[in-house]
Write a protein that holds these residues in place. Structure first.
Motif, short mmCIF file in Angstrom:
data_model
loop_
_atom_site.label_atom_id
_atom_site.label_comp_id
_atom_site.label_asym_id
_atom_site.label_seq_id
_atom_site.Cartn_x
_atom_site.Cartn_y
_atom_site.Cartn_z
N SER A 206 0.83 -1.21 0.00
CA SER A 206 0.00 0.00 0.00
C SER A 206 0.86 1.25 0.00
CB SER A 206 -0.91 0.00 1.24
OG SER A 206 -1.58 -1.25 1.36
N LEU A 207 0.62 2.12 -0.97
CA LEU A 207 1.39 3.34 -1.13
C LEU A 207 0.51 4.55 -0.82
CD1 LEU A 207 4.13 4.58 -1.99
CD2 LEU A 207 3.24 4.65 -4.34
N ARG A 208 0.92 5.33 0.17
CA ARG A 208 0.15 6.53 0.52
C ARG A 208 0.09 7.47 -0.69
NH1 ARG A 208 3.07 8.03 6.32
NH2 ARG A 208 2.35 6.19 7.48
N VAL A 209 -1.12 7.96 -0.99
CA VAL A 209 -1.26 8.87 -2.12
C VAL A 209 -1.71 10.26 -1.67
CG1 VAL A 209 -3.63 8.13 -2.65
CG2 VAL A 209 -2.24 9.18 -4.44
N TYR A 210 -2.57 10.33 -0.64
CA TYR A 210 -2.89 11.65 -0.10
C TYR A 210 -3.28 11.55 1.36
CZ TYR A 210 -7.96 10.86 -1.01
OH TYR A 210 -9.25 10.39 -1.04
N THR A 211 -3.21 12.71 2.00
CA THR A 211 -3.36 12.84 3.45
C THR A 211 -4.71 13.45 3.80
OG1 THR A 211 -0.98 13.13 3.74
CG2 THR A 211 -2.41 14.01 5.48
N GLY A 212 -5.30 12.94 4.87
CA GLY A 212 -6.48 13.57 5.44
C GLY A 212 -6.15 14.09 6.83
N LEU A 213 -6.68 15.26 7.16
CA LEU A 213 -6.45 15.87 8.47
C LEU A 213 -7.81 16.09 9.14
CD1 LEU A 213 -3.73 18.53 7.51
CD2 LEU A 213 -3.38 16.30 8.61
N PRO A 214 -8.34 15.07 9.82
CA PRO A 214 -9.63 15.24 10.50
C PRO A 214 -9.58 16.40 11.49
CG PRO A 214 -8.92 12.95 10.51
CD PRO A 214 -7.76 13.74 10.04
N GLY A 215 -10.65 17.16 11.52
CA GLY A 215 -10.65 18.32 12.40
C GLY A 215 -12.05 18.85 12.64
N ILE A 216 -12.11 20.14 12.96
CA ILE A 216 -13.37 20.80 13.31
C ILE A 216 -13.61 21.95 12.35
CG2 ILE A 216 -14.68 21.97 15.12
CD1 ILE A 216 -12.68 20.76 17.15
N PRO A 217 -14.44 21.78 11.33
CA PRO A 217 -14.86 22.91 10.52
C PRO A 217 -15.88 23.75 11.30
CG PRO A 217 -15.17 20.82 9.36
CD PRO A 217 -14.95 20.51 10.81
N TYR A 218 -15.77 25.06 11.20
CA TYR A 218 -16.74 25.91 11.88
C TYR A 218 -17.06 27.15 11.04
CZ TYR A 218 -12.87 28.99 13.32
OH TYR A 218 -11.79 29.84 13.32
#
Length: 358
Positions: free
Chosen positions: A145-157
């Motif tokens: 498995s090759l990482r292709v993109y990053t997610g940054l879970p957070g708090i949209p407001y």
């Protein structure tokens, strides 16, 4: 010899030397894959329209990849099901001795762990294909498995309707009285389940947080419904999937901001794999390596507002470094971590009940 005949001969000569010149840029391992991919001539891709730019993205990547590698590969893209369902479909096809519906599978750590366990994907020495660009830290699941993109879970407001003018900085901020009855969460407790990791809060603290948060939440929405925060229907969203929907909304002028909580900072990845039953395995390997090039990563940000944070030019990387300066310490769940911590599934189910049956 007439002029037209001379031009034709010169053009033929240029084509004859072009392929060796292009091949000289690449490692022997990648050159072999390029040759194999050109012989295959095709690549089947299937995933959701919201992933990697969907139909338009596939067309752009086809042009860019062929230009970069001097290939003539035709990409056939078919909109498909969500990542978990696509993984199950490819597994069923493999068990039945059938070709995979998609030559490349894209999935998150939690979706990939059981598939990797059942050895559905080719093991590939990815760093040998693009040394200096692809590193061993970008590879997971036993070289599959090759990482292709990053997610940054957070708090949209919503920046225009922040209670008391106080922007949230942490997950615990969302338990303050001014947010009660004004925020949304997801029905599948996105990334809140990862708080139960011993590397983060631990099971009991995470469950207690979800109990308290459920009393604050007034609605449950999907990650792609950020417009409901932008409109003011909800003033905040705890937690989103990756931040990309907020970044896209910002680009279109929506009054939203995305906070990486200092007490719940995590980095999630989407990864590309090549199923063992891929019909065009060389084209699949070439496409996967191509997606880590600087050109493909820039296009990925333009289409999906996501890229791989480990590259110096990465937009996500800038956000990671900014959050670290504010005191965030990121936890990065991997395919191997998910496989080694199966109890997270049971905790997730418990959290879902808390959030949906209040």
């Amino acid at each position: 010899m007439n002029f037209c005949r001379l031009i034709s001969l010169l053009f033929t000569a240029l084509l004859a030397v072009a392929e060796p010149i292009l091949a000289a840029q690449w490692t022997p391992s990648l050159s072999t894959i390029i040759q194999g991919a050109n012989k295959e001539g095709k690549l089947k891709l299937m995933w959701g329209e919201g992933t990697l730019g969907g139909t338009k993205g596939a067309a752009k990547f086809e042009t860019m990849m062929n230009k970069m590698f001097g290939t003539n590969i035709k990409i056939s893209f078919t909109p498909g099901a969500a990542m978990p369902q696509m993984g199950s479909q490819i597994a069923a096809e493999y068990a039945a001795g059938q070709s995979a519906a998609s030559d490349v599978y894209i999935g998150a750590d939690s979706y990939l762990a059981p598939l990797v366990k059942h050895k559905l994907f080719h093991e590939i020495d990815w760093p040998r294909l693009l040394p200096g660009r692809i590193t061993s830290e970008m590879v997971e699941g036993g070289r599959t498995s090759l990482r292709v993109y990053t997610g940054l879970p957070g708090i949209p407001y919503n920046t225009r309707r922040t209670p008391n003018g106080e922007a949230p900085k942490s997950l615990k901020d969302m338990l303050k009285p001014q947010w009660k009855g004004k925020i949304a969460s997801t029905p599948y407790v996105t990334s809140l389940n990862i708080l139960a990791a011993k590397e983060m809060w631990g099971k009991e603290a995470a469950l207690e947080y979800v109990r308290q948060l459920s009393k604050q939440v007034v609605g449950l929405i999907r990650c792609n419904e950020i417009e409901r925060v932008a409109s003011g229907e909800f003033l905040a969203f705890v937690m989103d999937c990756s931040g990309s929907q907020t970044f896209e909304a910002q680009a279109h002028g929506a009054p939203v901001e995305h906070v990486i909580p200092v007490d719940g900072a995590m980095i999630r990845h989407r990864m590309l794999t090549v199923p063992k039953n891929a019909e065009h395995p060389n084209a699949a390997k070439l496409f996967t390596a191509f997606m880590l090039t600087k050109e493909a990563q820039k296009q990925l940000w333009d289409s999906d507002f996501s890229d791989m944070y480990m590259f110096p030019e990465s937009q996500m990387g800038q956000r990671v470094r900014g959050a670290e300066k504010q005191g965030a310490k990121f936890f990065v769940p991997t395919v191997d971590w998910v496989a080694a911590n199966p109890e997270i599934d049971a905790i997730s189910e418990e959290m879902v009940k808390i959030m949906t049956q209040k």
